[in-house]
Design a protein around this motif. Sequence first.
Motif, PDB file in Angstrom:
ATOM      1  N   GLY A  12       0.457  -2.107   1.533  1.00 43.59           N
ATOM      2  CA  GLY A  12      -0.120  -2.115   2.867  1.00 43.59           C
ATOM      3  C   GLY A  12       0.872  -2.551   3.928  1.00 43.59           C
ATOM      4  N   THR A  13       0.376  -2.914   5.084  1.00 43.56           N
ATOM      5  CA  THR A  13       1.208  -3.321   6.212  1.00 43.56           C
ATOM      6  C   THR A  13       1.717  -4.737   5.994  1.00 43.56           C
ATOM      7  OG1 THR A  13      -0.181  -1.962   7.648  1.00 43.56           O
ATOM      8  CG2 THR A  13       1.304  -3.545   8.720  1.00 43.56           C
ATOM      9  N   PRO A  14       3.015  -4.964   6.119  1.00 42.54           N
ATOM     10  CA  PRO A  14       3.543  -6.309   5.900  1.00 42.54           C
ATOM     11  C   PRO A  14       2.838  -7.343   6.773  1.00 42.54           C
ATOM     12  CG  PRO A  14       5.338  -4.733   6.030  1.00 42.54           C
ATOM     13  CD  PRO A  14       4.091  -3.985   6.378  1.00 42.54           C
ATOM     14  N   GLY A  15       2.417  -8.439   6.128  1.00 41.51           N
ATOM     15  CA  GLY A  15       1.731  -9.518   6.836  1.00 41.51           C
ATOM     16  C   GLY A  15       0.241  -9.361   6.934  1.00 41.51           C
ATOM     17  N   GLU A  16      -0.271  -8.152   6.628  1.00 43.02           N
ATOM     18  CA  GLU A  16      -1.709  -7.912   6.731  1.00 43.02           C
ATOM     19  C   GLU A  16      -2.363  -7.996   5.348  1.00 43.02           C
ATOM     20  OE1 GLU A  16      -3.327  -7.523   9.558  1.00 43.02           O
ATOM     21  OE2 GLU A  16      -1.463  -7.649  10.716  1.00 43.02           O
ATOM     22  N   ASN A  17      -3.601  -8.387   5.320  1.00 43.87           N
ATOM     23  CA  ASN A  17      -4.369  -8.482   4.077  1.00 43.87           C
ATOM     24  C   ASN A  17      -5.062  -7.138   3.829  1.00 43.87           C
ATOM     25  OD1 ASN A  17      -5.671  -9.558   1.810  1.00 43.87           O
ATOM     26  ND2 ASN A  17      -7.427 -10.243   3.026  1.00 43.87           N
ATOM     27  N   ASP A  18      -4.265  -6.101   3.506  1.00 41.46           N
ATOM     28  CA  ASP A  18      -4.839  -4.754   3.400  1.00 41.46           C
ATOM     29  C   ASP A  18      -4.305  -3.986   2.204  1.00 41.46           C
ATOM     30  OD1 ASP A  18      -2.264  -4.354   4.296  1.00 41.46           O
ATOM     31  OD2 ASP A  18      -2.799  -3.002   5.934  1.00 41.46           O
ATOM     32  N   PRO A  35       0.803   3.686   2.177  1.00 43.58           N
ATOM     33  CA  PRO A  35       1.318   2.488   2.838  1.00 43.58           C
ATOM     34  C   PRO A  35       2.057   1.574   1.862  1.00 43.58           C
ATOM     35  CG  PRO A  35      -1.040   2.261   2.494  1.00 43.58           C
ATOM     36  CD  PRO A  35      -0.661   3.634   2.013  1.00 43.58           C
ATOM     37  N   MET A  36       3.334   1.876   1.639  1.00 42.79           N
ATOM     38  CA  MET A  36       4.234   1.086   0.814  1.00 42.79           C
ATOM     39  C   MET A  36       3.750   0.942  -0.635  1.00 42.79           C
ATOM     40  SD  MET A  36       5.690  -1.847   3.389  1.00 42.79           S
ATOM     41  CE  MET A  36       7.047  -2.149   2.276  1.00 42.79           C
ATOM     42  N   PRO A  37       3.720   2.041  -1.380  1.00 42.85           N
ATOM     43  CA  PRO A  37       3.323   1.954  -2.794  1.00 42.85           C
ATOM     44  C   PRO A  37       4.361   1.167  -3.582  1.00 42.85           C
ATOM     45  CG  PRO A  37       4.232   4.118  -2.299  1.00 42.85           C
ATOM     46  CD  PRO A  37       4.124   3.406  -0.994  1.00 42.85           C
ATOM     47  N   ASP A  38       3.904   0.409  -4.589  1.00 41.27           N
ATOM     48  CA  ASP A  38       4.836  -0.474  -5.295  1.00 41.27           C
ATOM     49  C   ASP A  38       4.794  -0.322  -6.811  1.00 41.27           C
ATOM     50  OD1 ASP A  38       6.646  -3.025  -4.932  1.00 41.27           O
ATOM     51  OD2 ASP A  38       5.306  -3.446  -6.611  1.00 41.27           O
ATOM     52  N   GLY A  39       3.618  -0.328  -7.432  1.00 36.27           N
ATOM     53  CA  GLY A  39       3.505  -0.255  -8.885  1.00 36.27           C
ATOM     54  C   GLY A  39       2.715   0.968  -9.312  1.00 36.27           C
ATOM     55  N   ILE A  40       3.092   1.568 -10.452  1.00 38.88           N
ATOM     56  CA  ILE A  40       2.413   2.772 -10.930  1.00 38.88           C
ATOM     57  C   ILE A  40       2.294   2.713 -12.443  1.00 38.88           C
ATOM     58  CG2 ILE A  40       4.591   4.083 -11.014  1.00 38.88           C
ATOM     59  CD1 ILE A  40       2.903   6.590 -10.276  1.00 38.88           C
ATOM     60  N   VAL A  41       1.179   3.252 -12.962  1.00 37.40           N
ATOM     61  CA  VAL A  41       0.938   3.314 -14.403  1.00 37.40           C
ATOM     62  C   VAL A  41       0.105   4.550 -14.683  1.00 37.40           C
ATOM     63  CG1 VAL A  41      -1.207   1.951 -14.412  1.00 37.40           C
ATOM     64  CG2 VAL A  41       0.298   1.904 -16.404  1.00 37.40           C
ATOM     65  N   LEU A  42       0.268   5.117 -15.893  1.00 37.88           N
ATOM     66  CA  LEU A  42      -0.476   6.304 -16.305  1.00 37.88           C
ATOM     67  C   LEU A  42      -1.424   5.956 -17.437  1.00 37.88           C
ATOM     68  CD1 LEU A  42       2.424   8.934 -16.559  1.00 37.88           C
ATOM     69  CD2 LEU A  42       1.183   8.205 -14.524  1.00 37.88           C
ATOM     70  N   VAL A  72      -9.541   5.972  -3.604  1.00 38.34           N
ATOM     71  CA  VAL A  72      -9.328   4.534  -3.471  1.00 38.34           C
ATOM     72  C   VAL A  72     -10.294   3.848  -4.433  1.00 38.34           C
ATOM     73  CG1 VAL A  72      -9.423   2.533  -1.947  1.00 38.34           C
ATOM     74  CG2 VAL A  72      -8.651   4.756  -1.064  1.00 38.34           C
ATOM     75  N   ILE A  73      -9.753   3.094  -5.389  1.00 44.07           N
ATOM     76  CA  ILE A  73     -10.633   2.434  -6.360  1.00 44.07           C
ATOM     77  C   ILE A  73     -10.745   0.930  -6.123  1.00 44.07           C
ATOM     78  CG2 ILE A  73     -10.267   4.199  -8.110  1.00 44.07           C
ATOM     79  CD1 ILE A  73      -8.432   2.221  -9.569  1.00 44.07           C
ATOM     80  N   VAL A  74      -9.731   0.318  -5.514  1.00 43.28           N
ATOM     81  CA  VAL A  74      -9.816  -1.085  -5.098  1.00 43.28           C
ATOM     82  C   VAL A  74      -9.525  -1.095  -3.601  1.00 43.28           C
ATOM     83  CG1 VAL A  74      -8.869  -3.406  -5.331  1.00 43.28           C
ATOM     84  CG2 VAL A  74      -9.116  -1.963  -7.360  1.00 43.28           C
ATOM     85  N   THR A  75     -10.526  -1.385  -2.825  1.00 43.41           N
ATOM     86  CA  THR A  75     -10.470  -1.186  -1.382  1.00 43.41           C
ATOM     87  C   THR A  75      -9.483  -2.142  -0.712  1.00 43.41           C
ATOM     88  OG1 THR A  75     -12.354  -2.667  -1.119  1.00 43.41           O
ATOM     89  CG2 THR A  75     -12.822  -0.300  -1.255  1.00 43.41           C
ATOM     90  N   PRO A  76      -8.927  -1.728   0.453  1.00 42.67           N
ATOM     91  CA  PRO A  76      -7.981  -2.578   1.168  1.00 42.67           C
ATOM     92  C   PRO A  76      -8.556  -3.960   1.442  1.00 42.67           C
ATOM     93  CG  PRO A  76      -7.971  -0.373   2.099  1.00 42.67           C
ATOM     94  CD  PRO A  76      -9.094  -0.416   1.106  1.00 42.67           C
ATOM     95  N   GLY A  77      -7.744  -4.976   1.162  1.00 40.94           N
ATOM     96  CA  GLY A  77      -8.152  -6.350   1.390  1.00 40.94           C
ATOM     97  C   GLY A  77      -8.706  -7.048   0.177  1.00 40.94           C
ATOM     98  N   THR A  78      -9.096  -6.281  -0.859  1.00 37.78           N
ATOM     99  CA  THR A  78      -9.531  -6.927  -2.092  1.00 37.78           C
ATOM    100  C   THR A  78      -8.365  -7.693  -2.700  1.00 37.78           C
ATOM    101  OG1 THR A  78     -11.115  -5.140  -2.482  1.00 37.78           O
ATOM    102  CG2 THR A  78     -10.572  -6.556  -4.362  1.00 37.78           C
TER     103      THR A  78
END
Length: 614
Positions: free
Chosen positions: A369-375, A349-356, A390-396
Amino acid sequence: MASWELPSPANRPVAILGGGVLGRRIAACWAAAGYRVHIRDPDAKQLTGALQYVKTELWRYKPTVSADRVDVEGFRDLAPAAGDAWLVVECVPEKLGLKIDAFAELEKATRPDAILATNSSSFKSRELTAGVAPDTARRILNAHYVIPPDIRTVELMTSGSTHEAIFPFLQHHLRASGMLPMVAHRESTGFILNRVWAAIKREVLMVVSEGVASPEEVDAAWTEMFIKHGVPPCELMDSVGLDTVSLIEQHYIDERGLRDPGVIAFLQSYIDQGRLGAKCSKGGLYPPGHCTKPPGDEQGPYDNLHAPALYILDIGLANEPGGAFKKGRILLGSADGEAPLRTLVDGQPMPDGIVLCLAAGKMFWTNMGTPGENDGSILSSDLDGGNVQVIVTPGTAHTPKQVAVDQDCQKLYFSDREGMRVLRCNVDGSAVETLVQTGSWRDDGFRDPTLWCVGVALAPRERMLYWTQKGPSKSSQGRIFRAAMDMPAGATAATRTDIECLLAGLPEPVDLEIDEDSRTLYWTDGGELPRGNSLNRVSLDAVDNSGSADGAGGYEILVRNLHEAIGLAIDKKNRHIYATDLGGAVYRFNMNGKDKKKLYEDQGSFGGIALRDR
């Protein structure tokens, strides 16, 4: 050992000692032909890089087996790596003592029928048998690979007592792995190709060291007269590494009683400056990055050995309509633009930043996540896209954006746009804490974009954290801030007083990267022309000395006319900048923004980008 018999490769691996530039390529040759392969390297980062190279670059070796039959494992210890091997290929650094010790260890660790080969380019295998019994010496030989997959030659040479049956046996299996085996008819320092090359190399170094001609002039003349589309000698030495060239030359001089015409001292002058060639950030005979060639440039077999693999985020907006917000992908490409983009992970759902993090063998990415949603969420996976978690759950976090990693402390730092904060956590997602809080998303998250935190970068040596606050679209209210990576005693994320505004009045600053060696901050900027849609940099020394808390030190626009610039990554070894834009392009530039190369286009809507040594 009159009763010795050739080993059977059935259900037994080929073991490669050393996961460096050549070791990982030798491993790929065998894996591509369906042989079991073990790679041993005590350095966890090197080992991870070697395994990922085999998995992601195997297509270059024209594999004869399907992907599900490729069997490659990594080990940090010798015994499990080589204990059951039918063939061991040693690829440790070109130092006699190290190699003698390696074969003494192999004698104890391997089965008594295992064939033990050295990939040494200058030492006779006879010289490496000082620590083993005579029967073991009969299983030892040279097997010198040049640089697969481009050059397929392997030179085989006896230790002086090697079982004769080993040579046709290995020739058969080397041909099966796509190689061209050649047997030296007698022992010879330098074997066949390297012996001829040694004479050429020595004279070239004399010509350069005596000031008769520059490296560029020698290579231009050589290319025109001899090979036209091949590898000139000075570029080749840089690709191999001037430290390795020096060790080999010294060995020839010592063994043959040659008079050194000044070549060793000439090479040492480069080595003392840290100019080892293409494998380091200071370059060698040529400037750094010279041997990294993108599409449209003439490429030789030694080019791009030290170029990175590219991990690129496709946000998903360019995919088919309907559910576009869950069409994001992580793609794998190459710095030469030659590798087709390959999907490692999809359905994001709309990935933005990546690091190795190579030490952990993981990649981490944020999902907006979904635009406008806290997810918003953060996920991790192995470097090949397997084992997604998933290491940091949606909404954190509301809308997590760029992410950075403190490699030493194993901490992730990430910005949260509408959440208006900068956070960090452990690499397993635990211990999430807010370091900077600019507002509350419930109150201000959609009303005041000047409080939105977007980019994030680290300067671990100085323990400083940098981030962008982008401002409203095309408003020129963007800013770049910094503060300590560690919270001051008694402070909170909302009340800390050590925050500095470095630059203000920017169009829409997005992602950040820092080159700590030069104390330079780089960032991509959205917004509108003439200052927006750009790649920029500023000297941190200039900012520090400006005497202004609002960043009056000024900055430099390196590149203009990008199409919604987003992702940014610095190749510190080759001195290149990689950038992406939402318009669907991946670019490469020199550190000054010149020599623009477009590596990929029209295959997605690109966000974050990260680099891994190939």
